[in-house]
Design a protein around this motif. Structure first.
Motif, PDB file in Angstrom:
ATOM      1  N   ASP A 155     -61.053  45.432 139.033  1.00  0.00           N
ATOM      2  CA  ASP A 155     -60.688  44.560 137.902  1.00  0.00           C
ATOM      3  C   ASP A 155     -59.198  44.689 137.579  1.00  0.00           C
ATOM      4  O   ASP A 155     -58.526  43.695 137.294  1.00  0.00           O
ATOM      5  CB  ASP A 155     -61.534  44.898 136.666  1.00  0.00           C
ATOM      6  CG  ASP A 155     -62.989  44.440 136.821  1.00  0.00           C
ATOM      7  OD1 ASP A 155     -63.327  43.866 137.869  1.00  0.00           O
ATOM      8  OD2 ASP A 155     -63.778  44.670 135.888  1.00  0.00           O
ATOM      9  N   SER A 156     -58.687  45.920 137.626  1.00  0.00           N
ATOM     10  CA  SER A 156     -57.270  46.079 137.301  1.00  0.00           C
ATOM     11  C   SER A 156     -56.394  45.439 138.375  1.00  0.00           C
ATOM     12  O   SER A 156     -55.349  44.857 138.076  1.00  0.00           O
ATOM     13  CB  SER A 156     -56.920  47.570 137.125  1.00  0.00           C
ATOM     14  OG  SER A 156     -55.670  47.662 136.486  1.00  0.00           O
ATOM     15  N   THR A 157     -56.842  45.519 139.626  1.00  0.00           N
ATOM     16  CA  THR A 157     -56.067  44.914 140.716  1.00  0.00           C
ATOM     17  C   THR A 157     -56.098  43.387 140.626  1.00  0.00           C
ATOM     18  O   THR A 157     -55.081  42.723 140.845  1.00  0.00           O
ATOM     19  CB  THR A 157     -56.595  45.404 142.082  1.00  0.00           C
ATOM     20  OG1 THR A 157     -56.540  46.833 142.093  1.00  0.00           O
ATOM     21  CG2 THR A 157     -55.786  44.848 143.233  1.00  0.00           C
ATOM     22  N   VAL A 158     -57.264  42.840 140.284  1.00  0.00           N
ATOM     23  CA  VAL A 158     -57.354  41.377 140.100  1.00  0.00           C
ATOM     24  C   VAL A 158     -56.336  40.948 139.053  1.00  0.00           C
ATOM     25  O   VAL A 158     -55.571  39.994 139.256  1.00  0.00           O
ATOM     26  CB  VAL A 158     -58.800  40.974 139.693  1.00  0.00           C
ATOM     27  CG1 VAL A 158     -58.852  39.547 139.166  1.00  0.00           C
ATOM     28  CG2 VAL A 158     -59.743  41.126 140.886  1.00  0.00           C
ATOM     29  N   ARG A 159     -56.275  41.693 137.955  1.00  0.00           N
ATOM     30  CA  ARG A 159     -55.308  41.336 136.895  1.00  0.00           C
ATOM     31  C   ARG A 159     -53.871  41.555 137.376  1.00  0.00           C
ATOM     32  O   ARG A 159     -52.989  40.748 137.088  1.00  0.00           O
ATOM     33  CB  ARG A 159     -55.575  42.172 135.650  1.00  0.00           C
ATOM     34  CG  ARG A 159     -56.878  41.777 134.980  1.00  0.00           C
ATOM     35  CD  ARG A 159     -56.998  42.488 133.647  1.00  0.00           C
ATOM     36  NE  ARG A 159     -57.960  41.855 132.789  1.00  0.00           N
ATOM     37  CZ  ARG A 159     -59.054  42.464 132.305  1.00  0.00           C
ATOM     38  NH1 ARG A 159     -59.292  43.726 132.593  1.00  0.00           N
ATOM     39  NH2 ARG A 159     -59.886  41.818 131.522  1.00  0.00           N
ATOM     40  N   ASP A 167     -63.325  34.485 138.260  1.00  0.00           N
ATOM     41  CA  ASP A 167     -63.342  33.867 139.595  1.00  0.00           C
ATOM     42  C   ASP A 167     -63.376  34.908 140.722  1.00  0.00           C
ATOM     43  O   ASP A 167     -63.509  34.549 141.893  1.00  0.00           O
ATOM     44  CB  ASP A 167     -62.089  32.998 139.799  1.00  0.00           C
ATOM     45  CG  ASP A 167     -62.014  31.877 138.780  1.00  0.00           C
ATOM     46  OD1 ASP A 167     -63.082  31.410 138.343  1.00  0.00           O
ATOM     47  OD2 ASP A 167     -60.889  31.488 138.408  1.00  0.00           O
ATOM     48  N   HIS A 168     -63.227  36.177 140.372  1.00  0.00           N
ATOM     49  CA  HIS A 168     -63.139  37.238 141.387  1.00  0.00           C
ATOM     50  C   HIS A 168     -63.972  38.439 140.969  1.00  0.00           C
ATOM     51  O   HIS A 168     -63.429  39.527 140.769  1.00  0.00           O
ATOM     52  CB  HIS A 168     -61.672  37.662 141.589  1.00  0.00           C
ATOM     53  CG  HIS A 168     -60.774  36.531 141.962  1.00  0.00           C
ATOM     54  ND1 HIS A 168     -60.164  35.717 141.037  1.00  0.00           N
ATOM     55  CD2 HIS A 168     -60.399  36.058 143.178  1.00  0.00           C
ATOM     56  CE1 HIS A 168     -59.443  34.802 141.654  1.00  0.00           C
ATOM     57  NE2 HIS A 168     -59.569  34.975 142.954  1.00  0.00           N
ATOM     58  N   GLU A 175     -64.965  40.148 149.549  1.00  0.00           N
ATOM     59  CA  GLU A 175     -63.553  39.937 149.856  1.00  0.00           C
ATOM     60  C   GLU A 175     -63.090  38.582 149.362  1.00  0.00           C
ATOM     61  O   GLU A 175     -63.868  37.622 149.319  1.00  0.00           O
ATOM     62  CB  GLU A 175     -63.254  40.128 151.354  1.00  0.00           C
ATOM     63  CG  GLU A 175     -63.789  39.054 152.258  1.00  0.00           C
ATOM     64  CD  GLU A 175     -63.505  39.379 153.731  1.00  0.00           C
ATOM     65  OE1 GLU A 175     -64.026  40.396 154.241  1.00  0.00           O
ATOM     66  OE2 GLU A 175     -62.784  38.610 154.377  1.00  0.00           O
ATOM     67  N   TYR A 176     -61.849  38.531 148.956  1.00  0.00           N
ATOM     68  CA  TYR A 176     -61.234  37.292 148.476  1.00  0.00           C
ATOM     69  C   TYR A 176     -59.971  37.058 149.279  1.00  0.00           C
ATOM     70  O   TYR A 176     -59.089  37.926 149.329  1.00  0.00           O
ATOM     71  CB  TYR A 176     -60.881  37.398 146.986  1.00  0.00           C
ATOM     72  CG  TYR A 176     -62.110  37.551 146.114  1.00  0.00           C
ATOM     73  CD1 TYR A 176     -62.924  36.466 145.829  1.00  0.00           C
ATOM     74  CD2 TYR A 176     -62.461  38.807 145.605  1.00  0.00           C
ATOM     75  CE1 TYR A 176     -64.071  36.613 145.055  1.00  0.00           C
ATOM     76  CE2 TYR A 176     -63.599  38.958 144.830  1.00  0.00           C
ATOM     77  CZ  TYR A 176     -64.394  37.858 144.559  1.00  0.00           C
ATOM     78  OH  TYR A 176     -65.524  38.009 143.797  1.00  0.00           O
TER      79      TYR A 176
END
Ligand code: URA
Length: 217
Positions: A155-159, A167-168, A175-176
């Motif tokens: 979650d922190s990396t997505v942000r 969305d992720h 994987e995205y």
């Protein structure tokens, strides 16, 4: 998010003082164990890394003791063995930063750089530490795959990447594909997850196999 003052991105100063609860905990551990590292643990690995592994936070008797991510605790035994198996390290991991181990095309960092009580950083701490994750990512010119260990790291990396969590969502093996890199996630290789077999060595290796394919592909 902007970086706090008096810091040296992409790494936090080892005496980083931005999270009062973490500073107090570090001081409490340091009073008991003055010879341990007891600071914000810097990232470890190859500055030309194509693979960045993002852990949660230093373990109190692991990275907080030794000063190298995942070094000296249970989670590190599986992580470093897997890195070696997939050709991302040279030398022998011995649970100590003086073991001479080198990472090859890989780097390890943490979403939170200081040890949190009970291994659980709170939201404000994760948010305050994110600028270091952002600048760590930005400082890797050859980065192709970001591998997050556990939901907090994911979650922190997505942000940090400026993406939307809705969305992720996190999932093991999820994987995205992003514009110029791939975000890949795994259950964390913690003692709890491996003892309960939520994460088996085979599952972890499958994620690294995928990371290797993405890097080579
Ligand atoms: N050690 C680390 O450095 N990070 C983790 O997430 C777990 C152990």
């Amino acid at each position: 998010m902007s970086l706090p003052d008096r810091q040296t991105p992409p790494e936090a100063r080892s005496d980083c003082a931005y999270c009062p609860r973490l500073v107090a905990y570090r001081a409490e551990v340091a009073a008991r164990e003055p010879n341990w590292f007891n600071g914000a643990v810097p990232s470890f690995g190859d500055p030309d890394a194509g693979l960045l592994i993002v852990g949660l936070a230093p373990g109190v008797t692991g990275a907080n003791r030794t000063g190298r991510p995942f070094t000296g605790d249970w989670a590190g035994d599986l992580l470093y063995a897997t890195l070696s198996k997939f050709g991302f390290s040279r030398g022998t991991y011995a649970g100590d930063p003086t073991d001479g181990l080198r990472l090859d095309r890989a780097m390890i960092t943490n979403a939170v750089r200081c040890v949190p009580p009970q291994n659980k950083p709170v939201g404000a701490e994760i948010n305050r530490c994110r600028p270091f994750l952002e600048s760590r990512i930005a400082a890797l010119p050859n980065l192709k795959v970001v591998l997050c260990l556990g939901k907090i790291s994911h979650d922190s990396t997505v942000r940090a990447l400026g993406l939307k969590l809705k969305d992720h969502p996190f999932g093991h093996g999820q994987e995205y594909r992003l514009k110029d890199r791939t975000l890949l996630s795994s259950y964390h290789c913690s003692r709890y997850n491996t003892n309960t077999r939520r994460l088996t060595p085979a599952m972890f290796e499958a994620v690294f196999e995928r990371a290797r394919q993405l890097l080579e592909g």
